[in-house]
Design a protein around this motif. Structure first.
Motif, short mmCIF file in Angstrom:
data_model
loop_
_atom_site.label_atom_id
_atom_site.label_comp_id
_atom_site.label_asym_id
_atom_site.label_seq_id
_atom_site.Cartn_x
_atom_site.Cartn_y
_atom_site.Cartn_z
N GLY A 130 -23.40 27.98 -56.52
CA GLY A 130 -23.10 28.84 -55.38
C GLY A 130 -24.00 28.61 -54.17
N VAL A 131 -24.61 27.44 -54.08
CA VAL A 131 -25.54 27.14 -52.99
C VAL A 131 -24.82 26.29 -51.94
CG1 VAL A 131 -27.66 25.88 -52.40
CG2 VAL A 131 -27.57 27.30 -54.47
N THR A 132 -25.03 26.63 -50.67
CA THR A 132 -24.49 25.85 -49.57
C THR A 132 -25.26 24.55 -49.45
OG1 THR A 132 -23.93 27.88 -48.38
CG2 THR A 132 -24.04 25.85 -47.07
N VAL A 133 -24.53 23.44 -49.30
CA VAL A 133 -25.16 22.12 -49.29
C VAL A 133 -24.78 21.35 -48.03
CG1 VAL A 133 -25.36 19.93 -50.54
CG2 VAL A 133 -24.97 22.03 -51.81
N GLU A 134 -25.77 20.67 -47.47
CA GLU A 134 -25.54 19.67 -46.43
C GLU A 134 -26.10 18.37 -46.97
OE1 GLU A 134 -26.75 20.50 -42.45
OE2 GLU A 134 -25.98 22.56 -42.54
N THR A 135 -25.38 17.27 -46.76
CA THR A 135 -25.83 16.00 -47.30
C THR A 135 -26.03 14.98 -46.19
OG1 THR A 135 -23.59 15.14 -47.65
CG2 THR A 135 -24.61 16.40 -49.46
N ALA A 136 -26.91 14.03 -46.49
CA ALA A 136 -27.16 12.94 -45.54
C ALA A 136 -27.63 11.72 -46.31
CB ALA A 136 -28.21 13.35 -44.52
N MET A 137 -27.20 10.56 -45.83
CA MET A 137 -27.72 9.29 -46.31
C MET A 137 -28.20 8.55 -45.07
SD MET A 137 -25.98 6.13 -48.44
CE MET A 137 -25.13 7.26 -49.51
N GLU A 138 -29.48 8.21 -45.09
CA GLU A 138 -30.06 7.53 -43.94
C GLU A 138 -30.79 6.29 -44.39
OE1 GLU A 138 -32.19 10.14 -41.34
OE2 GLU A 138 -30.58 11.62 -41.36
N GLU A 139 -30.88 5.34 -43.50
CA GLU A 139 -31.56 4.09 -43.78
C GLU A 139 -32.95 4.12 -43.16
OE1 GLU A 139 -30.91 -0.32 -42.15
OE2 GLU A 139 -29.13 0.55 -43.13
N GLY A 140 -33.95 3.65 -43.91
CA GLY A 140 -35.29 3.60 -43.36
C GLY A 140 -36.33 3.48 -44.44
N ILE A 141 -37.56 3.78 -44.06
CA ILE A 141 -38.66 3.82 -45.01
C ILE A 141 -38.71 5.25 -45.53
CG2 ILE A 141 -41.16 3.58 -45.28
CD1 ILE A 141 -40.97 1.48 -42.98
N PRO A 142 -38.64 5.45 -46.85
CA PRO A 142 -38.43 6.79 -47.40
C PRO A 142 -39.31 7.90 -46.83
CG PRO A 142 -38.15 5.20 -49.13
CD PRO A 142 -38.62 4.44 -47.93
N HIS A 143 -40.63 7.75 -46.86
CA HIS A 143 -41.46 8.87 -46.41
C HIS A 143 -41.27 9.17 -44.93
CE1 HIS A 143 -44.30 5.64 -45.33
NE2 HIS A 143 -44.82 6.51 -44.49
N LYS A 144 -41.12 8.15 -44.13
CA LYS A 144 -40.92 8.36 -42.69
C LYS A 144 -39.57 9.02 -42.41
CE LYS A 144 -43.93 4.64 -41.15
NZ LYS A 144 -44.02 3.40 -40.38
N THR A 145 -38.56 8.58 -43.13
CA THR A 145 -37.22 9.13 -42.94
C THR A 145 -37.17 10.59 -43.39
OG1 THR A 145 -36.31 6.92 -43.27
CG2 THR A 145 -34.78 8.78 -43.46
N GLN A 179 -39.74 12.70 -43.45
CA GLN A 179 -40.49 13.45 -42.45
C GLN A 179 -39.66 13.70 -41.20
OE1 GLN A 179 -43.78 10.74 -42.07
NE2 GLN A 179 -44.93 11.67 -43.76
N LYS A 180 -38.98 12.67 -40.73
CA LYS A 180 -38.15 12.81 -39.53
C LYS A 180 -37.00 13.78 -39.77
CE LYS A 180 -35.64 10.04 -36.07
NZ LYS A 180 -34.98 11.18 -35.58
N TYR A 181 -36.36 13.67 -40.93
CA TYR A 181 -35.26 14.57 -41.26
C TYR A 181 -35.74 16.01 -41.27
CZ TYR A 181 -31.10 16.51 -43.40
OH TYR A 181 -29.97 17.26 -43.64
N THR A 224 -38.21 17.38 -39.68
CA THR A 224 -38.47 17.82 -38.31
C THR A 224 -37.17 18.03 -37.53
OG1 THR A 224 -40.59 16.66 -38.28
CG2 THR A 224 -39.61 17.22 -36.14
N ASP A 225 -36.28 17.05 -37.58
CA ASP A 225 -35.04 17.10 -36.81
C ASP A 225 -34.10 18.22 -37.25
OD1 ASP A 225 -36.00 14.88 -35.47
OD2 ASP A 225 -34.59 13.47 -36.38
N ASN A 226 -34.21 18.66 -38.50
CA ASN A 226 -33.29 19.67 -39.03
C ASN A 226 -33.94 21.01 -39.29
OD1 ASN A 226 -30.57 18.16 -39.64
ND2 ASN A 226 -32.22 16.75 -40.15
N ASP A 227 -35.12 21.22 -38.71
CA ASP A 227 -35.84 22.50 -38.84
C ASP A 227 -35.95 22.96 -40.29
OD1 ASP A 227 -36.31 22.79 -36.07
OD2 ASP A 227 -34.26 23.52 -35.80
N ILE A 228 -36.32 22.02 -41.16
CA ILE A 228 -36.49 22.33 -42.58
C ILE A 228 -37.68 23.27 -42.75
CG2 ILE A 228 -37.06 21.31 -44.83
CD1 ILE A 228 -34.15 20.77 -43.83
#
Length: 145
Positions: A80-95, A97-99, A101-105
């Motif tokens: 029953g949890v709302t989910v948003e998914t993403a697949m991004e290319e990059g260096i894992p830790h940097k990606t 961190q950026k995600y 920040t960009d998504n107000d986690i």
């Protein structure tokens, strides 16, 4: 009490991620939060491959990512949890961190690698350790045996 609206769960599709999923789902349910499931296609893995096999490597990584994301998504939706998914290319830790920040986690949930003994506490997986040092939000680190 801290309120979390957006929780990030990076996944690599490994067995250890299953332990982390449970903690992330509990947080998401308890806070009525959105669970963001992120798979990072590690560009270093396909750039290290021979030119002739790079396309095959990246395709295999993307397929692994789809399976990893789908597995977590099904489990989260069943809970029953709302989910948003993403697949991004990059260096894992940097990606990651950026995600975040960009998504107000509000909080990141990640696992350690499966070391035992004193190293289990003293040493985290390199991606987890780098994320811890590079984000300004809490990181829930789940011990993976």
């Amino acid at each position: 009490m801290e309120t979390y609206d957006d929780i990030l769960l990076p996944t690599d599709g490994s067995k250890g991620t299953e332990d982390t999923v449970g903690h992330a789902l509990t947080l998401a349910r308890n806070h009525d939060a959105t669970l963001h499931v992120l798979y990072v296609v590690d560009r270093r893995r396909f750039l290290a491959a021979d030119k002739e096999t790079q396309d095959d490597v990246i395709e295999a990584l993307r397929e692994q990512g789809e399976v990893a994301i789908d597995d977590v998504t099904v489990t989260a939706e069943d809970a029953g949890v709302t989910v948003e998914t993403a697949m991004e290319e990059g260096i894992p830790h940097k990606t990651i961190q950026k995600y975040a920040t960009d998504n107000d986690i509000d909080v990141v949930t990640m696992g350690t690698h499966g070391q035992t003994g004193r190293d289990r506490v003293a040493t985290l997986g390199s991606v987890t350790e780098r994320v811890l040092k590079g984000v300004d939000v809490p990181v829930l680190v789940v011990n993976i045996e």
